[in-house]
Every structure is written in structure tokens, then in C-alpha cells.
Design a protein around this motif. Structure first.
Motif, PDB file in Angstrom:
ATOM      1  N   GLU A   1       0.111 -14.611   6.543  1.00 30.80           N
ATOM      2  CA  GLU A   1       0.239 -15.044   5.152  1.00 30.80           C
ATOM      3  C   GLU A   1      -0.750 -16.171   4.844  1.00 30.80           C
ATOM      4  O   GLU A   1      -1.096 -16.943   5.727  1.00 30.80           O
ATOM      5  CB  GLU A   1       1.672 -15.528   4.882  1.00 30.80           C
ATOM      6  N   PRO A   2      -1.234 -16.252   3.593  1.00 27.11           N
ATOM      7  CA  PRO A   2      -0.831 -15.478   2.410  1.00 27.11           C
ATOM      8  C   PRO A   2      -1.626 -14.191   2.201  1.00 27.11           C
ATOM      9  O   PRO A   2      -1.562 -13.598   1.137  1.00 27.11           O
ATOM     10  CB  PRO A   2      -1.123 -16.460   1.276  1.00 27.11           C
ATOM     11  N   ASP A   3      -2.366 -13.767   3.216  1.00 30.91           N
ATOM     12  CA  ASP A   3      -3.272 -12.622   3.061  1.00 30.91           C
ATOM     13  C   ASP A   3      -2.778 -11.379   3.777  1.00 30.91           C
ATOM     14  O   ASP A   3      -3.551 -10.433   3.967  1.00 30.91           O
ATOM     15  CB  ASP A   3      -4.653 -12.996   3.611  1.00 30.91           C
ATOM     16  N   ALA A   4      -1.515 -11.335   4.165  1.00 35.87           N
ATOM     17  CA  ALA A   4      -1.044 -10.268   5.043  1.00 35.87           C
ATOM     18  C   ALA A   4      -1.068  -8.895   4.403  1.00 35.87           C
ATOM     19  O   ALA A   4      -1.363  -7.898   5.076  1.00 35.87           O
ATOM     20  CB  ALA A   4       0.370 -10.593   5.524  1.00 35.87           C
ATOM     21  N   LEU A   5      -0.755  -8.796   3.100  1.00 31.67           N
ATOM     22  CA  LEU A   5      -0.552  -7.493   2.466  1.00 31.67           C
ATOM     23  C   LEU A   5      -1.342  -7.369   1.172  1.00 31.67           C
ATOM     24  O   LEU A   5      -0.777  -7.266   0.085  1.00 31.67           O
ATOM     25  CB  LEU A   5       0.940  -7.264   2.208  1.00 31.67           C
ATOM     26  N   PRO A   6      -2.674  -7.352   1.248  1.00 30.50           N
ATOM     27  CA  PRO A   6      -3.478  -7.222   0.027  1.00 30.50           C
ATOM     28  C   PRO A   6      -3.250  -5.871  -0.641  1.00 30.50           C
ATOM     29  O   PRO A   6      -2.944  -4.876   0.014  1.00 30.50           O
ATOM     30  CB  PRO A   6      -4.906  -7.368   0.533  1.00 30.50           C
ATOM     31  N   GLU A   7      -3.414  -5.845  -1.935  1.00 32.58           N
ATOM     32  CA  GLU A   7      -3.154  -4.617  -2.691  1.00 32.58           C
ATOM     33  C   GLU A   7      -4.331  -3.652  -2.652  1.00 32.58           C
ATOM     34  O   GLU A   7      -4.139  -2.444  -2.636  1.00 32.58           O
ATOM     35  CB  GLU A   7      -2.807  -4.971  -4.139  1.00 32.58           C
ATOM     36  N   ALA A   8      -5.548  -4.151  -2.660  1.00 30.73           N
ATOM     37  CA  ALA A   8      -6.721  -3.277  -2.717  1.00 30.73           C
ATOM     38  C   ALA A   8      -7.055  -2.732  -1.333  1.00 30.73           C
ATOM     39  O   ALA A   8      -6.818  -3.396  -0.313  1.00 30.73           O
ATOM     40  CB  ALA A   8      -7.914  -4.066  -3.258  1.00 30.73           C
ATOM     41  N   PRO A   9      -7.601  -1.510  -1.274  1.00 32.63           N
ATOM     42  CA  PRO A   9      -8.085  -1.005   0.016  1.00 32.63           C
ATOM     43  C   PRO A   9      -9.115  -1.955   0.611  1.00 32.63           C
ATOM     44  O   PRO A   9      -9.804  -2.676  -0.106  1.00 32.63           O
ATOM     45  CB  PRO A   9      -8.705   0.344  -0.346  1.00 32.63           C
ATOM     46  N   LEU A  10      -9.236  -1.933   1.932  1.00 32.58           N
ATOM     47  CA  LEU A  10     -10.204  -2.798   2.589  1.00 32.58           C
ATOM     48  C   LEU A  10     -10.745  -2.099   3.823  1.00 32.58           C
ATOM     49  O   LEU A  10     -10.138  -1.166   4.355  1.00 32.58           O
ATOM     50  CB  LEU A  10      -9.590  -4.145   2.951  1.00 32.58           C
ATOM     51  N   THR A  11     -11.918  -2.531   4.226  1.00 31.60           N
ATOM     52  CA  THR A  11     -12.544  -1.947   5.407  1.00 31.60           C
ATOM     53  C   THR A  11     -11.886  -2.497   6.664  1.00 31.60           C
ATOM     54  O   THR A  11     -11.167  -3.514   6.640  1.00 31.60           O
ATOM     55  CB  THR A  11     -14.038  -2.277   5.451  1.00 31.60           C
ATOM     56  N   GLY A  12     -12.188  -1.852   7.776  1.00 35.89           N
ATOM     57  CA  GLY A  12     -11.689  -2.348   9.040  1.00 35.89           C
ATOM     58  C   GLY A  12     -12.182  -3.749   9.337  1.00 35.89           C
ATOM     59  O   GLY A  12     -11.441  -4.574   9.881  1.00 35.89           O
ATOM     60  N   ALA A  13     -13.427  -4.020   8.988  1.00 38.23           N
ATOM     61  CA  ALA A  13     -13.973  -5.363   9.216  1.00 38.23           C
ATOM     62  C   ALA A  13     -13.224  -6.402   8.399  1.00 38.23           C
ATOM     63  O   ALA A  13     -12.957  -7.514   8.879  1.00 38.23           O
ATOM     64  CB  ALA A  13     -15.460  -5.383   8.871  1.00 38.23           C
ATOM     65  N   GLN A  14     -12.861  -6.057   7.181  1.00 34.04           N
ATOM     66  CA  GLN A  14     -12.090  -6.992   6.348  1.00 34.04           C
ATOM     67  C   GLN A  14     -10.677  -7.184   6.906  1.00 34.04           C
ATOM     68  O   GLN A  14     -10.150  -8.302   6.900  1.00 34.04           O
ATOM     69  CB  GLN A  14     -12.035  -6.469   4.904  1.00 34.04           C
ATOM     70  N   PHE A  15     -10.068  -6.119   7.380  1.00 36.12           N
ATOM     71  CA  PHE A  15      -8.743  -6.240   7.991  1.00 36.12           C
ATOM     72  C   PHE A  15      -8.814  -7.110   9.242  1.00 36.12           C
ATOM     73  O   PHE A  15      -7.935  -7.960   9.471  1.00 36.12           O
ATOM     74  CB  PHE A  15      -8.188  -4.860   8.338  1.00 36.12           C
ATOM     75  N   TRP A  16      -9.845  -6.918  10.038  1.00 36.69           N
ATOM     76  CA  TRP A  16      -9.974  -7.736  11.240  1.00 36.69           C
ATOM     77  C   TRP A  16     -10.122  -9.213  10.894  1.00 36.69           C
ATOM     78  O   TRP A  16      -9.573 -10.059  11.599  1.00 36.69           O
ATOM     79  CB  TRP A  16     -11.152  -7.264  12.086  1.00 36.69           C
ATOM     80  N   ARG A  17     -10.812  -9.510   9.815  1.00 34.22           N
ATOM     81  CA  ARG A  17     -10.941 -10.908   9.413  1.00 34.22           C
ATOM     82  C   ARG A  17      -9.582 -11.514   9.063  1.00 34.22           C
ATOM     83  O   ARG A  17      -9.328 -12.700   9.318  1.00 34.22           O
ATOM     84  CB  ARG A  17     -11.915 -11.050   8.243  1.00 34.22           C
ATOM     85  N   ILE A  18      -8.688 -10.705   8.463  1.00 37.55           N
ATOM     86  CA  ILE A  18      -7.337 -11.193   8.186  1.00 37.55           C
ATOM     87  C   ILE A  18      -6.634 -11.568   9.488  1.00 37.55           C
ATOM     88  O   ILE A  18      -5.965 -12.602   9.589  1.00 37.55           O
ATOM     89  CB  ILE A  18      -6.526 -10.133   7.414  1.00 37.55           C
ATOM     90  N   LEU A  19      -6.786 -10.726  10.504  1.00 43.55           N
ATOM     91  CA  LEU A  19      -6.155 -10.989  11.793  1.00 43.55           C
ATOM     92  C   LEU A  19      -6.786 -12.169  12.519  1.00 43.55           C
ATOM     93  O   LEU A  19      -6.084 -12.949  13.176  1.00 43.55           O
ATOM     94  CB  LEU A  19      -6.261  -9.753  12.695  1.00 43.55           C
TER      95      LEU A  19
END
Length: 335
Positions: free
Chosen positions: A41-59
Motif C-alpha cells: 500500500e498505497p499502490d497495491a491494487l491499481p485500476e489500470a493495466p500495467l506491464t510486468g516491469a511496472q508491477f515489479w516496481r510496486i513489489l
């Protein structure tokens, strides 16, 4: 890669869910994912689709609050990474969010697991965030030989509608605990002292004590004065009640067959019975050896004694502040 059955354990926090995660981890078919959503959080569940690279940045992106409390020497028992021999540190860029609690719950070498996940997840094409999480759960399930997933995050009742929207296939378990004991535990926890302060900030038109706004807005400020301020225990009872009342209303909107209620006190009093119910709900067998291991692990936990040690006036005020939440639970569960 097959999609694994997914269940979210939700609650107010400080309700016994960490102990439950330790029990779930013992089941050979269950992937126990601890504090993943909370840590992102606060970025755990974004509404827009995202690339794998963007998801990895969240992690992988360190979270400011987590790194600040470690820097300031404020102990949070959930933060496991500082207790392993890892290469990341607050002093050298911060600790990746997924490493703080989730990966050390799964392995004694979270750095190696972090490194193994990155190329697999970062190369994924653009997709809804749920698909990236399913890929993460699939990779972890394959690595540890687990076929069903249970994610458990503290203070997660408020997230039920969004979790249901993002993961329509998921099941839910509401873990709850005696309000006074839960609120007292909140009052001693730095994270919940911050939550209480933010709630107070949102609800009052009066100025907070001098300097607190500056502490909250300055990433370089020492947070210890925030946690050392005196707050009546009853304020945490009000926080618990509000969370329970709102959370039960949100849970009531879910289909009855995908939600289950689990009392922490019931889990301690009758572990085999309650763990059997839980196993059937999440889709695994209640293996006898797992039930025995769970009972042994829960034997050391405390049941309903903490709040009783408070001075009578303080306990009475705390019980009164917890009354709305207790009534709401009683209506739902017929107690």
C-alpha cells in the motif's frame, strides 16, 4: 501455469492473524502469503493495466513509512527482513516492500527469492494487476510445492470491496478477536498509533498538537515523538469498533458461500475444530498432522487476559468504546 485457489484472511489487525499465518504455513498444500497487500500500500491494487516491469516496481520499491520506523528504532514485530542477513538496508536505498514481511515468511533467504522472481515477473506483458498477482502466486506455489494460496494482511477489512473487485474468484475469512484485547494491542503498536492519529486528524477540526503535522509530512523527521504521545486506550477501542462495524457491512455484501467467520478465541479453545472448518473453506484437506502441529503452535498464545489487567476505570472506558463493534459482531454471529 494453473490458477491456484485464493483466499484472503481479513481483519482489524492485532486480532491473531500473524499466529494464523504461522499455522497456515505448516500445511503442505498451502502457500501462506503474509502481509503482501499491506506491505505494498498505497499502490497495491491499481485500476489500470500495467506491464510486468511496472508491477515489479510496486513489489520492489521501498515504502517510506516502513523504512522510517526501522531508521528510528521503532520495533514492529511484523518487519522480519531486518532480522535476516540480507543485502538491503535502510541506510543504503531502503528495503524492497515485498522483502520486508512477505518473502521472509516463506524462506530464510529472501534475497535469493527476490532475485528469482524479478526476471519472471518483470518480463510479463501488460495486463490487469490481478493477472500479475496470479503469476506471482503461481511462481511461489511452484517453488514451494503448494497448490492453494491464503493471503493475510493486517487492517484489511477496509480492503474487502476492492479485493472482491480485483479477484472475483477469491474466498474470504474474517478473523476477529475480543475488542478490548484487540484495541489494547493496537494501542501498543506503532503502526496502529499512526492509524489512530490519522483517523483523529481526519475527524477533528481542531489543530493537532504542535509539530505532529510536520512529523507526518517530513520523511526525514524522527517519528518517535509521534509514538510517545499519550493516547487514551479507549481511542483504540473506538478505532476497533469503527473498523468492525464498517467491515461487517462490507462483508455482508459478499455471497454467503465465499465468506467464513473465525474467532481468535475459538481458534485457541478448539483448534482442531476451527482449523478443520478453515481447511475446507480454503480448499485443502485438514490433515491430522497439520491439525496437531497447529494445536501445538497455538498452545502458547494468550486468550482474553490482556485487557483485564487494566485499572478498572480505564477498562470500563475501553469496554464502552468497544461496545458498538461487539454488538455488531453479536448480531452477525448470534452471540
Amino acid at each position: 501455469m494453473s490458477v491456484r485457489p485464493l483466499t484472503f484472511v481479513v481483519g482489524t489487525g492485532r486480532c491473531g492473524s500473524t499466529a494464523l499465518s504461522r499455522v497456515l504455513r505448516l500445511h503442505p498444500d498451502l502457500l501462506s502469503v503474509s502481509e503482501l497487500i499491506a506491505s505494498l500500500e498505497p499502490d497495491a491494487l491499481p485500476e489500470a493495466p500495467l506491464t510486468g516491469a511496472q508491477f515489479w516496481r510496486i513489489l520492489a520499491t521501498p515504502r517510506s513509512f516502513a523504512n522510517r520506523v526501522i531508521r528510528d528504532g521503532i520495533p514492529l514485530p511484523e518487519y522480519r527482513y531486518p532480522h535476516v542477513e540480507g543485502r538491503f538496508s535502510v541506510a543504503d536505498g531502503g528495503i524492497p516492500a515485498v522483502c520486508m514481511m512477505t518473502l521472509p515468511h516463506l524462506t530464510d533467504d529472501p534475497d535469493a527469492l527476490f532475485d528469482a522472481l524479478e526476471p519472471e515477473l518483470a518480463r510479463r506483458p501488460a495486463a490487469p494487476v490481478a493477472d500479475h498477482y496470479r503469476a506471482l502466486f503461481g511462481l511461489l506455489g511452484e517453488r514451494f510445492g503448494r497448490r492453494a494460496v491464503v493471503e493475510r494482511s493486517g487492517y484489511s477489512l477496509r480492503s474487502v470491496p476492492r479485493l472482491r473487485e480485483v479477484f472475483p474468484e477469491a474466498r474470504f475469512v474474517h478473523l476477529h478477536r475480543d475488542g478490548a484485547d484487540c484495541a489494547l494491542s493496537m494501542s501498543r503498536h506503532p503502526g496502529f498509533r499512526l492509524i489512530q492519529l490519522m483517523t483523529e486528524r481526519a475527524e477533528t477540526t481542531e489543530d493537532l498538537p504542535a509539530g505532529l503535522d510536520a512529523l507526518l509530512s517530513d520523511d526525514d523527521a524522527d517519528l518517535r515523538p509521534l509514538y510517545q504521545r499519550s493516547v487514551p486506550t479507549a481511542e483504540f477501542g473506538r478505532l476497533w469498533s469503527a473498523t468492525i462495524v464498517e467491515g461487517l457491512e462490507r462483508l455482508s455484501r459478499l455471497p454467503a458461500d465465499i465468506r467464513m467467520s473465525l474467532s481468535y478465541e475459538g481458534l485457541l479453545d478448539a483448534p482442531e475444530r476451527e482449523l478443520t472448518r478453515l481447511a475446507h473453506h480454503v480448499g485443502v484437506e485438514p490433515l491430522p498432522e497439520w491439525l496437531a502441529a497447529g494445536r501445538a503452535l497455538l498452545d502458547g498464545d494468550r486468550r482474553g487476559t490482556a485487557a483485564a489487567t487494566l485499572p478498572p476505570d480505564e477498562l470500563a472506558a475501553l469496554r464502552e468504546s468497544c461496545a458498538p463493534g461487539a454488538r455488531a459482531l453479536s448480531v452477525v454471529h448470534g452471540g
